[in-house]
Motif scaffolding. Structure first.
Motif, PDB file in Angstrom:
ATOM      1  N   SER A   1     -34.893  31.992  29.016  1.00  0.00           N
ATOM      2  CA  SER A   1     -35.497  32.398  27.738  1.00  0.00           C
ATOM      3  C   SER A   1     -36.853  31.734  27.556  1.00  0.00           C
ATOM      4  O   SER A   1     -37.785  32.333  27.007  1.00  0.00           O
ATOM      5  N   GLN A   2     -36.972  30.490  28.004  1.00  0.00           N
ATOM      6  CA  GLN A   2     -38.256  29.798  27.935  1.00  0.00           C
ATOM      7  C   GLN A   2     -39.301  30.518  28.780  1.00  0.00           C
ATOM      8  O   GLN A   2     -40.431  30.749  28.347  1.00  0.00           O
ATOM      9  N   THR A   3     -38.906  30.895  29.998  1.00  0.00           N
ATOM     10  CA  THR A   3     -39.829  31.612  30.884  1.00  0.00           C
ATOM     11  C   THR A   3     -40.197  32.961  30.304  1.00  0.00           C
ATOM     12  O   THR A   3     -41.371  33.364  30.320  1.00  0.00           O
TER      13      THR A   3
ATOM     14  N   GLY B   1     -41.989  28.733  26.869  1.00  0.00           N
ATOM     15  CA  GLY B   1     -41.783  29.402  25.599  1.00  0.00           C
ATOM     16  C   GLY B   1     -43.047  30.126  25.164  1.00  0.00           C
ATOM     17  O   GLY B   1     -44.108  29.993  25.779  1.00  0.00           O
ATOM     18  N   SER B   2     -42.935  30.897  24.100  1.00  0.00           N
ATOM     19  CA  SER B   2     -44.101  31.644  23.634  1.00  0.00           C
ATOM     20  C   SER B   2     -45.228  30.716  23.197  1.00  0.00           C
ATOM     21  O   SER B   2     -46.403  31.062  23.315  1.00  0.00           O
ATOM     22  N   LEU B   3     -44.874  29.514  22.707  1.00  0.00           N
ATOM     23  CA  LEU B   3     -45.917  28.562  22.327  1.00  0.00           C
ATOM     24  C   LEU B   3     -46.702  28.123  23.553  1.00  0.00           C
ATOM     25  O   LEU B   3     -47.944  28.056  23.510  1.00  0.00           O
ATOM     26  N   GLY B   4     -46.007  27.840  24.656  1.00  0.00           N
ATOM     27  CA  GLY B   4     -46.698  27.449  25.890  1.00  0.00           C
ATOM     28  C   GLY B   4     -47.573  28.560  26.423  1.00  0.00           C
ATOM     29  O   GLY B   4     -48.708  28.323  26.867  1.00  0.00           O
ATOM     30  N   GLY B   5     -47.071  29.817  26.395  1.00  0.00           N
ATOM     31  CA  GLY B   5     -47.863  30.946  26.873  1.00  0.00           C
ATOM     32  C   GLY B   5     -49.098  31.181  26.021  1.00  0.00           C
ATOM     33  O   GLY B   5     -50.179  31.463  26.540  1.00  0.00           O
ATOM     34  N   THR B   6     -48.936  31.057  24.700  1.00  0.00           N
ATOM     35  CA  THR B   6     -50.073  31.243  23.792  1.00  0.00           C
ATOM     36  C   THR B   6     -51.128  30.176  24.017  1.00  0.00           C
ATOM     37  O   THR B   6     -52.333  30.467  24.050  1.00  0.00           O
ATOM     38  N   LEU B   7     -50.679  28.928  24.167  1.00  0.00           N
ATOM     39  CA  LEU B   7     -51.628  27.836  24.402  1.00  0.00           C
ATOM     40  C   LEU B   7     -52.369  28.016  25.718  1.00  0.00           C
ATOM     41  O   LEU B   7     -53.566  27.715  25.815  1.00  0.00           O
ATOM     42  N   GLN B   8     -51.678  28.517  26.734  1.00  0.00           N
ATOM     43  CA  GLN B   8     -52.317  28.701  28.032  1.00  0.00           C
ATOM     44  C   GLN B   8     -53.455  29.714  27.947  1.00  0.00           C
ATOM     45  O   GLN B   8     -54.543  29.496  28.494  1.00  0.00           O
TER      46      GLN B   8
END
Length: 458
Positions: free
Chosen positions: A82-84, A270-277
């Motif tokens: 789910s994180q991925t 997670g979506s936060l990590g993807g958004t930050l990237q």
């Protein structure tokens, strides 16, 4: 009479146990379509026997507990996937918005670069024609506008992603608080020996949602659990939740803090990590490439322009306003420096009919002046990289979706409710209940007969 009372107690234990088992089955059927519900199983055990030498006599059955069927290892795998999935989903969505700026159209940067050099080529054929000269200024202005528009769109998207970061942190805090509250409810029930299956299901759903937002590690403990981010930042400990905060940095973008420590760079899933990237790495990378192209093109054109002569025989001046030192912000600030078409330096010797400098300016279209590439090739590389990032992220998202679907299917096969199985269980428990009821009826008759015998004998 004492033996009949014991038999009655055994039969009554059967009624009570089978009634509880029927209630568990009925609850399963009622929740067959409830998201996150885990099938409940009644655990029936034989009651402690009574030893009367030389016999050991049973005392009936006890409904020891009602437990929810779960696979902890499978749950952990679902959380990881789910994180991925959350990370890739956020990346794909953001990158697709970025890609819109680079799709082929009549006003994208690549088209305007071509149009600009085509206008220079026309100028070399008619160096004294004011209408052709005006066409060069129009093409230069369109080129600058295209750079400005694309750079501003990227900045606006970055601002939008920044707002997503703030909102996602708020959702993480809400879920953390909810999980902490559920920990308390579960602990209170389990300490007293009661079933907390429904609350455990709610907590598991909340953890799955949290996993899609941020990288989460789950540490189980007695009647509770602890949640941290992958780098060890605590989110939930028992009944206590720890709130994340956001603070703007000097550039206006929000950073994520935990207990006063900046953990932004440590959030990777997670979506936060993807958004930050996308916000902090991929969009700035594209902006830097556009700045490099805008600054390199403007400086190259100005270099040729100032080496020639305008229509009045005067030395040429800059066609574009000089980009900022270092090139940062060049795409957003690119603009045309002259408005008089006569000031375009097409001549190489000061005569009105000379086109030597116009030809030199047109030759820039094939010169490798932008990091060893022509302007068109460099821009094509930017477009290719954006498209490649979207393609790769989309492929990874698709693969992750399939894995997550398979894991959820496995969970459904283990924890989900099968109506056929529940129907069979219901018949089984109903028959057992009916049999126990028949025993009670029989013993009741026997006890009546015994009482009647005592009356007659008395």
């Amino acid at each position: 009479m004492s033996s009949l009372n014991a038999s009655l107690a055994i039969a009554l234990s059967g009624l009570t146990a089978e009634q509880g088992a029927l209630e568990a089955t009925t609850n399963n059927v009622a929740n067959v379509n409830t998201p996150g519900y885990s099938r409940q199983v009644p655990n029936l055990v034989s009651s402690d026997p009574v030893v009367i030498d030389p016999l050991t006599l049973g005392t009936g059955v006890t409904l020891q507990s009602i437990t929810s069927v779960r696979d902890p290892i499978l749950e952990s795998s679902i959380q990881q996937e789910s994180q991925t999935q959350g990370q890739l989903g956020a990346q794909v969505s953001a990158l697709q918005q970025t890609q819109v700026n680079f799709t082929t159209s009549t006003s994208d940067i690549g088209t305007e670069i071509t149009n600009f050099f085509n206008s220079i080529n026309q100028l070399s054929a008619s160096p004294a024609d004011l209408s052709v000269r005006q066409g060069v200024l129009t093409a230069a202005d369109n080129l600058a506008t295209s750079f400005n528009s694309t750079a501003n769109n990227l900045t606006q998207q970055q601002t939008s992603l920044d707002q997503n970061v703030v909102e996602t942190v708020g959702q993480i805090n809400q879920l953390s608080q909810q999980i902490a509250q559920l920990n308390g409810q579960i602990n209170r029930l389990q300490v007293t020996g009661e079933s907390a299956g429904s609350f455990v299901d709610q907590r598991q759903q909340a953890i799955d949602q949290l996993s899609s937002l941020v990288d989460v590690s789950v540490i189980p403990s007695d009647n509770s659990l602890t949640l941290t981010t992958a780098n060890g930042t605590p989110l939930v400990m028992g009944t206590q939740s720890f709130q994340l905060q956001t603070q703007p940095n000097p550039s206006g973008l929000h950073e994520v803090y935990a207990g006063g420590t900046n953990i932004t760079s440590q959030i990777t899933s997670g979506s936060l990590g993807g958004t930050l990237q996308v916000r902090d790495q991929q969009i700035p990378g594209i902006q830097n490439q556009l700045d490099t192209l805008a600054a390199g093109l403007a400086n190259a054109v100005n270099g040729v322009q100032t080496a020639g002569f305008d229509l009045n025989g005067h030395a040429g001046t800059n066609l574009f306003n000089p980009p900022p030192a270092g090139g940062t912000g060049a795409a957003a600030s690119l603009s045309v420096a002259i408005t008089d078409p006569a000031l375009i330096a097409a001549s190489s010797d000061g005569t009105a009919g000379s086109n030597g400098n116009a030809e030199a300016m047109y030759a820039l279209s094939n010169e490798t002046s932008i990091n060893g590439q022509t302007p068109t090739d460099y821009y094509s590389g930017v477009v290719f990289n954006v498209g490649n990032d979207v393609s790769n992220a989309t492929a990874e998202q698709s693969a992750s979706s399939q894995v997550l679907q398979q894991l959820n299917d496995q969970r459904a096969s283990i924890s989900g409710v099968s109506l056929d199985q529940e129907a069979a269980n219901m018949v089984q428990y109903q028959n057992a209940y009916a049999a126990s009821a028949q025993v009670v009826s029989t013993i009741n008759t026997m006890m009546f007969d015994v009482l009647q015998m005592n009356v007659l004998n008395g």
